[in-house]
Structures are given as structure tokens and as C-alpha cells.
Design an enzyme around this catalytic site. Structure first.
Site, mmCIF file in Angstrom:
data_model
loop_
_atom_site.group_PDB
_atom_site.id
_atom_site.type_symbol
_atom_site.label_atom_id
_atom_site.label_comp_id
_atom_site.label_asym_id
_atom_site.label_seq_id
_atom_site.Cartn_x
_atom_site.Cartn_y
_atom_site.Cartn_z
ATOM 1 N N ASN A 19 10.768 33.596 -1.656
ATOM 2 C CA ASN A 19 9.468 33.411 -1.006
ATOM 3 C C ASN A 19 8.693 34.717 -1.135
ATOM 4 O O ASN A 19 8.969 35.679 -0.423
ATOM 5 C CB ASN A 19 9.680 33.040 0.472
ATOM 6 C CG ASN A 19 8.355 32.892 1.215
ATOM 7 O OD1 ASN A 19 7.279 32.958 0.603
ATOM 8 N ND2 ASN A 19 8.421 32.692 2.521
ATOM 9 N N LYS A 29 5.675 35.276 -0.407
ATOM 10 C CA LYS A 29 4.638 35.445 0.637
ATOM 11 C C LYS A 29 3.326 35.911 -0.021
ATOM 12 O O LYS A 29 3.012 35.460 -1.115
ATOM 13 C CB LYS A 29 5.146 36.392 1.726
ATOM 14 C CG LYS A 29 6.508 35.917 2.298
ATOM 15 C CD LYS A 29 6.951 36.640 3.536
ATOM 16 C CE LYS A 29 8.290 36.065 4.005
ATOM 17 N NZ LYS A 29 8.775 36.671 5.238
ATOM 18 N N HIS A 53 6.982 27.493 7.863
ATOM 19 C CA HIS A 53 7.532 28.850 7.946
ATOM 20 C C HIS A 53 7.104 29.474 9.272
ATOM 21 O O HIS A 53 6.006 29.210 9.758
ATOM 22 C CB HIS A 53 7.020 29.684 6.764
ATOM 23 C CG HIS A 53 7.731 30.996 6.644
ATOM 24 N ND1 HIS A 53 7.406 32.075 7.430
ATOM 25 C CD2 HIS A 53 8.764 31.390 5.858
ATOM 26 C CE1 HIS A 53 8.218 33.081 7.128
ATOM 27 N NE2 HIS A 53 9.045 32.695 6.178
ATOM 28 N N GLU A 89 5.964 32.232 9.978
ATOM 29 C CA GLU A 89 4.664 32.926 9.919
ATOM 30 C C GLU A 89 3.514 31.930 10.018
ATOM 31 O O GLU A 89 2.469 32.224 10.593
ATOM 32 C CB GLU A 89 4.597 33.766 8.627
ATOM 33 C CG GLU A 89 5.503 34.983 8.735
ATOM 34 C CD GLU A 89 6.133 35.431 7.424
ATOM 35 O OE1 GLU A 89 5.650 35.049 6.343
ATOM 36 O OE2 GLU A 89 7.143 36.170 7.498
ATOM 37 N N GLU A 92 15.771 30.027 9.693
ATOM 38 C CA GLU A 92 15.294 31.407 9.650
ATOM 39 C C GLU A 92 15.079 31.909 11.077
ATOM 40 O O GLU A 92 14.007 31.667 11.659
ATOM 41 C CB GLU A 92 13.976 31.496 8.882
ATOM 42 C CG GLU A 92 14.066 31.055 7.438
ATOM 43 C CD GLU A 92 13.011 31.720 6.561
ATOM 44 O OE1 GLU A 92 13.386 32.252 5.522
ATOM 45 O OE2 GLU A 92 11.821 31.723 6.930
ATOM 46 N N GLY A 128 12.173 39.968 7.970
ATOM 47 C CA GLY A 128 11.466 41.216 7.659
ATOM 48 C C GLY A 128 11.843 42.380 8.556
ATOM 49 O O GLY A 128 11.155 43.401 8.576
ATOM 50 N N SER A 141 16.175 38.650 6.175
ATOM 51 C CA SER A 141 16.779 39.902 5.696
ATOM 52 C C SER A 141 18.000 39.701 4.805
ATOM 53 O O SER A 141 18.957 40.475 4.866
ATOM 54 C CB SER A 141 17.107 40.822 6.879
ATOM 55 O OG SER A 141 15.913 41.158 7.584
HETATM 56 P P1 13P Z 1 12.822 38.554 4.621
HETATM 57 O O1 13P Z 1 13.870 38.232 3.589
HETATM 58 O O2 13P Z 1 11.822 39.549 4.138
HETATM 59 O O3 13P Z 1 13.434 38.899 5.935
HETATM 60 O O4 13P Z 1 11.975 37.206 4.846
HETATM 61 C C1 13P Z 1 12.647 36.032 5.100
HETATM 62 C C2 13P Z 1 11.680 34.910 4.998
HETATM 63 O O5 13P Z 1 10.797 34.771 5.815
HETATM 64 C C3 13P Z 1 11.808 34.004 3.859
HETATM 65 O O6 13P Z 1 11.009 32.891 4.008
#
Ligand code: 13P
Length: 256
Positions: free
Chosen positions: A9, A11, A96, A98, A168, A174, A214
């Protein structure tokens, strides 16, 4: 039985030029082994370029990060399933955290999108997961049960089988703070149990559940070794071609 699925992903990152440089290195690192399914989820602006570069590459599929549930119309700034299909997109990440926290997406909205994805032959990757406050309050199971029910409501068993779930935990995204393999396994087994209760045990055993939060080359192996973890949804570490390939290699190594 469940083929492992590792997704990148990206982003809101990666220009077309950066994507091109990524694939040049990544496809070389990946080699010919196709035991693990790979999905690349670029920003909308790099989908066409990525599709072009992946056209002749087997088992590396394209995903989008979001979409609207309507087919077409006056929805400025939105994109539909049929517009994505035109770019050879197979998967779409929905709900997601976010999107849920920054853009107000609810389970009901996610559910409409999940149905629209199936109606257009896109495979949804449906994200669920608890916040740190919810974990600390002992509400992990309650939150996951609500999200499973709300996001997947009304799917037939056949559609559920063609749905990927991504667990997640919001506190692990992150932050560099990964769920332990035991914490992740426990959540995944719980989610699978909810699928068995809401649909049936046979289909629940077939649904792939990814872990996200992560994931990096150093922790991918122990996470992917858990019996109910069927892949990863990787954010930050997927921007690096070699690091992302190493996550896939660590997963492959478990299958040998
Ligand atoms: P990270 O791997 O940066 O923690 O992000 C995970 C994520 O949100 C994947 O969709």
C-alpha cells in the site's frame, strides 16, 4: 491451502518515475518464484503506469486504494469500479483506518463499497482493526466483531470467499510498533471465528486474512508463520523495492 498474499500500500507516495524505478529493481529481486501472490496498490495517478509495467508479469496484481460505490455520475473527485477495471485493477483496498479516521468512512459506507466491488468483479481488501484506546479498554473483540458484521453485511458465501480481510491494529500503523505474532494470531483467529459464525466454517477457512501495521523484512517471517495470518498489507516498508521483496522472500521461505 490459502495462498499467501502480500500487498504494497503505497498510500500518497510514488510518482510515475519513482514507480518505474521501483519495478525495475523489484521485479529483478522478486525473481520467477510465484508461490506468493503479490499486489501493488499505487496512488490513482500511478495505476496506468504500473499496469503497463506489470502487464506480462504473472501473479503480481494491481490494486487501488479506494473507490466510490456508484457506477458513474456527479461525484467530483471520486473514482468508480468500472474506471478502475479499465486500468487492469483487480483489487481495491476499502475501509483503511486512514479513510475511516481522516475521511469519516463508516462500516455502512465501507459495506456499500464492498458490494460495488463485487458487482464489478474487483476483489475487496477490507481493512479492520482497533485503536490503542480500544485495546487498552479490552474492547478488541467487540470492535472487530462490529467491523466484520458492518463492513461485510449481506455478502453471499461465494462473495466472502473472494474477499480479503486486512487486520490492521491502528496503533501499529506507521508507528514502528508491530503487534506480536501472538497478538496478531489471536485477532486473526477471532476474525475467522466471526466469519464462521456469520456465514459458515467452510468459507471462513478459505478467506485470506492479511496482517498490516509496521511489517518489515525483520518481522515478516514470524508474523507470516502464524496459522491464521495469510499475508501482509505493507505501508512504509513497501516503498523500498528491496525491502518489499525481502518481505515476500521471508514469506516464501516458510513454504519451502
Ligand atoms: P505501515 O506498514 O507503514 O505501518 O502501514 C500499514 C498500513 O497501513 C498498510 O495499509
Amino acid at each position: 491451502m490459502r495462498k499467501k498474499i502480500i500487498a504494497a500500500n503505497w498510500k500518497m507516495n510514488m510518482t510515475n518515475g519513482e514507480a518505474e524505478a521501483f519495478f525495475e529493481k523489484f521485479l529483478q529481486e522478486l525473481g520467477e518464484d510465484r508461490k506468493v501472490e503479490v499486489v501493488i496498490v499505487p496512488p490513482f495517478t500511478a495505476l496506468a503506469k504500473a499496469g503497463e509495467l506489470l502487464r506480462d508479469v504473472q501473479n503480481v496484481n494491481l490494486g487501488a486504494q479506494n473507490m466510490h460505490w456508484e457506477k458513474s455520475g456527479a461525484f467530483t473527485g471520486e473514482i468508480s469500479a468500472s474506471l478502475l477495471r479499465e486500468l487492469y485493477v483487480h483489487y481495491v483496498v476499502l475501509g483503511h483506518s486512514e479513510r475511516r479516521t481522516l475521511f469519516g468512512e463508516t462500516d455502512a459506507i465501507v459495506n456499500r463499497k464492498v458490494h460495488a466491488a463485487h458487482a464489478n468483479s474487483l476483489t475487496p481488501i477490507v481493512c479492520i482493526g482497533e485503536t490503542l484506546a480500544e485495546r487498552d479498554a479490552g474492547k478488541v473483540e467487540e470492535v472487530l466483531a462490529t467491523q466484520v458484521k458492518g463492513s461485510l453485511d449481506g455478502l453471499t458465501a461465494e462473495q466472502l470467499e473472494e474477499t480479503v480481510i486486512a487486520y490492521e491494529p491502528v496503533w501499529a500503523i506507521g508507528t514502528g510498533r508491530t503487534a506480536t505474532p501472538e497478538q496478531a494470531q489471536e485477532a486473526h483467529a477471532f476474525i475467522r471465528g466471526r466469519l464462521a459464525a456469520g456465514w459458515n466454517a467452510e468459507v471462513a477457512a478459505k478467506v485470506r486474512i492479511q496482517y498490516g501495521g509496521s511489517v518489515k523484512p525483520s518481522n515478516a517471517g514470524e508474523l507470516m508463520a502464524q496459522p491464521d495470518i495469510d499475508g501482509a498489507l505493507v505501508g512504509g516498508a513497501s516503498l523500498d523495492a528491496r525491502g518489499f521483496a525481502e518481505i515476500i522472500q521471508a514469506t516464501r521461505a516458510l513454504l519451502e
